[in-house]
Design a protein around this motif. Structure first.
Motif, PDB file in Angstrom:
ATOM      1  N   VAL A   1       0.737  -1.317   0.140  1.00  0.00           N
ATOM      2  CA  VAL A   1      -0.026   0.202  -0.124  1.00  0.00           C
ATOM      3  C   VAL A   1       0.909   1.212  -0.091  1.00  0.00           C
ATOM      4  N   ASN A   2       0.580   2.046  -0.920  1.00  0.00           N
ATOM      5  CA  ASN A   2       1.258   3.677  -0.575  1.00  0.00           C
ATOM      6  C   ASN A   2       0.144   4.615  -0.248  1.00  0.00           C
ATOM      7  N   LEU A   3       0.478   4.855   1.153  1.00  0.00           N
ATOM      8  CA  LEU A   3      -0.433   5.813   1.646  1.00  0.00           C
ATOM      9  C   LEU A   3       0.057   7.371   1.496  1.00  0.00           C
ATOM     10  N   PHE A   4      -0.702   8.015   0.534  1.00  0.00           N
ATOM     11  CA  PHE A   4      -0.307   9.488   0.011  1.00  0.00           C
ATOM     12  C   PHE A   4      -0.904  10.300   1.060  1.00  0.00           C
ATOM     13  N   ILE A   5      -0.191  11.403   1.586  1.00  0.00           N
ATOM     14  CA  ILE A   5      -0.765  12.108   2.261  1.00  0.00           C
ATOM     15  C   ILE A   5      -0.345  13.821   2.076  1.00  0.00           C
ATOM     16  N   SER A   6      -1.507  14.491   1.480  1.00  0.00           N
ATOM     17  CA  SER A   6      -1.203  15.766   1.048  1.00  0.00           C
ATOM     18  C   SER A   6      -1.329  16.619   2.014  1.00  0.00           C
ATOM     19  N   VAL A   7      -0.280  17.880   2.042  1.00  0.00           N
ATOM     20  CA  VAL A   7      -0.198  18.634   3.184  1.00  0.00           C
ATOM     21  C   VAL A   7      -0.049  20.083   2.290  1.00  0.00           C
ATOM     22  N   TYR A   8      -0.377  21.109   3.229  1.00  0.00           N
ATOM     23  CA  TYR A   8       0.148  22.670   2.776  1.00  0.00           C
ATOM     24  C   TYR A   8       0.369  23.161   4.260  1.00  0.00           C
ATOM     25  N   LYS A   9       1.683  23.488   4.596  1.00  0.00           N
ATOM     26  CA  LYS A   9       2.026  24.294   5.456  1.00  0.00           C
ATOM     27  C   LYS A   9       1.741  23.666   6.958  1.00  0.00           C
TER      28      LYS A   9
ATOM     29  N   TYR B   1      -1.394  -2.980  10.422  1.00  0.00           N
ATOM     30  CA  TYR B   1      -1.071  -3.308   9.002  1.00  0.00           C
ATOM     31  C   TYR B   1       0.347  -2.464   8.847  1.00  0.00           C
ATOM     32  N   LYS B   2       1.614  -3.048   8.385  1.00  0.00           N
ATOM     33  CA  LYS B   2       2.531  -2.512   8.286  1.00  0.00           C
ATOM     34  C   LYS B   2       3.244  -2.486   6.947  1.00  0.00           C
ATOM     35  N   ASN B   3       2.693  -3.342   5.888  1.00  0.00           N
ATOM     36  CA  ASN B   3       3.393  -3.273   4.592  1.00  0.00           C
ATOM     37  C   ASN B   3       2.862  -2.135   3.743  1.00  0.00           C
ATOM     38  N   PHE B   4       3.366  -0.749   3.999  1.00  0.00           N
ATOM     39  CA  PHE B   4       2.998   0.405   3.417  1.00  0.00           C
ATOM     40  C   PHE B   4       4.186   1.260   3.127  1.00  0.00           C
ATOM     41  N   ILE B   5       3.878   2.159   2.278  1.00  0.00           N
ATOM     42  CA  ILE B   5       5.109   3.081   2.020  1.00  0.00           C
ATOM     43  C   ILE B   5       4.149   4.563   2.302  1.00  0.00           C
ATOM     44  N   VAL B   6       4.893   5.402   2.983  1.00  0.00           N
ATOM     45  CA  VAL B   6       4.088   6.795   3.007  1.00  0.00           C
ATOM     46  C   VAL B   6       4.846   7.657   2.156  1.00  0.00           C
TER      47      VAL B   6
ATOM     48  N   ARG C   1       2.333   8.815 -10.170  1.00  0.00           N
ATOM     49  CA  ARG C   1       3.170   8.614 -11.268  1.00  0.00           C
ATOM     50  C   ARG C   1       4.527   7.797 -10.695  1.00  0.00           C
ATOM     51  N   LYS C   2       4.735   8.026  -9.582  1.00  0.00           N
ATOM     52  CA  LYS C   2       6.121   7.362  -9.048  1.00  0.00           C
ATOM     53  C   LYS C   2       5.631   6.167  -8.016  1.00  0.00           C
ATOM     54  N   ASN C   3       4.245   5.919  -7.989  1.00  0.00           N
ATOM     55  CA  ASN C   3       3.821   4.740  -7.362  1.00  0.00           C
ATOM     56  C   ASN C   3       4.302   3.391  -7.772  1.00  0.00           C
ATOM     57  N   THR C   4       4.746   2.563  -6.696  1.00  0.00           N
ATOM     58  CA  THR C   4       5.032   1.198  -7.062  1.00  0.00           C
ATOM     59  C   THR C   4       4.365   0.257  -6.280  1.00  0.00           C
ATOM     60  N   ALA C   5       3.475   0.589  -5.413  1.00  0.00           N
ATOM     61  CA  ALA C   5       2.405  -0.194  -4.525  1.00  0.00           C
ATOM     62  C   ALA C   5       1.295  -0.588  -5.314  1.00  0.00           C
ATOM     63  N   GLU C   6       0.674  -1.946  -4.750  1.00  0.00           N
ATOM     64  CA  GLU C   6      -0.393  -2.447  -5.605  1.00  0.00           C
ATOM     65  C   GLU C   6      -1.812  -1.447  -5.142  1.00  0.00           C
ATOM     66  N   LEU C   7      -1.814  -1.035  -4.021  1.00  0.00           N
ATOM     67  CA  LEU C   7      -2.805  -0.226  -3.757  1.00  0.00           C
ATOM     68  C   LEU C   7      -2.658   1.317  -3.293  1.00  0.00           C
ATOM     69  N   CYS C   8      -3.289   2.218  -3.734  1.00  0.00           N
ATOM     70  CA  CYS C   8      -3.094   3.694  -3.348  1.00  0.00           C
ATOM     71  C   CYS C   8      -4.242   4.064  -2.565  1.00  0.00           C
ATOM     72  N   VAL C   9      -3.843   4.760  -1.259  1.00  0.00           N
ATOM     73  CA  VAL C   9      -4.822   5.340  -0.202  1.00  0.00           C
ATOM     74  C   VAL C   9      -4.268   6.870  -0.075  1.00  0.00           C
ATOM     75  N   PHE C  10      -5.365   7.586  -0.393  1.00  0.00           N
ATOM     76  CA  PHE C  10      -4.979   9.397  -0.416  1.00  0.00           C
ATOM     77  C   PHE C  10      -5.895   9.767   0.961  1.00  0.00           C
ATOM     78  N   ILE C  11      -5.051  10.433   1.533  1.00  0.00           N
ATOM     79  CA  ILE C  11      -5.556  11.212   2.999  1.00  0.00           C
ATOM     80  C   ILE C  11      -4.987  12.540   2.917  1.00  0.00           C
ATOM     81  N   ASP C  12      -5.790  13.433   3.588  1.00  0.00           N
ATOM     82  CA  ASP C  12      -5.398  14.785   3.825  1.00  0.00           C
ATOM     83  C   ASP C  12      -4.444  14.916   5.107  1.00  0.00           C
ATOM     84  N   GLY C  13      -3.325  15.739   5.098  1.00  0.00           N
ATOM     85  CA  GLY C  13      -2.572  15.949   6.325  1.00  0.00           C
ATOM     86  C   GLY C  13      -3.089  17.016   7.342  1.00  0.00           C
ATOM     87  N   ASP C  14      -4.365  17.297   6.768  1.00  0.00           N
ATOM     88  CA  ASP C  14      -4.929  18.351   7.994  1.00  0.00           C
ATOM     89  C   ASP C  14      -6.481  18.189   7.876  1.00  0.00           C
TER      90      ASP C  14
END
Length: 95
Positions: free
Chosen positions: A6-14, A31-36, A82-95
């Motif tokens: 899993v690739n956990l994508f966290i979007s942030v702004y300041k 679950y620990k098989n993830f990339i942040v 575009r840089k993802n290498t994981a099988e599953l992508c999860v997107f969350i906001d950092g705020d």
């Protein structure tokens, strides 16, 4: 049972304080098989320094940023994807 990467994508702004809370939460996950991957809609020195320190405390963190030219969150999300290498992508906001 196959473990899914899993690739956990966290979007942030300041907002470093909120990002810290998110990373604390992620650290507690069973679950620990993830990339942040942190996707920053801006290029701020204090955010980069914070993320670099967190990599030593938590786990490897990938960081992508772009110039602060107004709200361009979707552009940085696409750049990270575009840089993802994981099988599953999860997107969350950092705020």
């Amino acid at each position: 049972n196959k473990t899914v990467s899993v690739n956990l994508f966290i979007s942030v702004y300041k907002n470093i304080a909120f990002l810290k809370k998110v990373l604390d939460s992620v650290e507690q996950q069973y679950y620990k098989n993830f990339i942040v991957t942190i996707l920053e809609d801006g290029e701020f020195d204090d955010m980069r320094e914070f993320i670099n320190k967190q990599c030593k405390i938590y786990f490897p963190i990938f960081h992508f940023s772009q110039k602060d030219l107004g709200f361009r969150k979707n552009k940085i999300l696409n750049a990270g994807l575009r840089k993802n290498t994981a099988e599953l992508c999860v997107f969350i906001d950092g705020d």
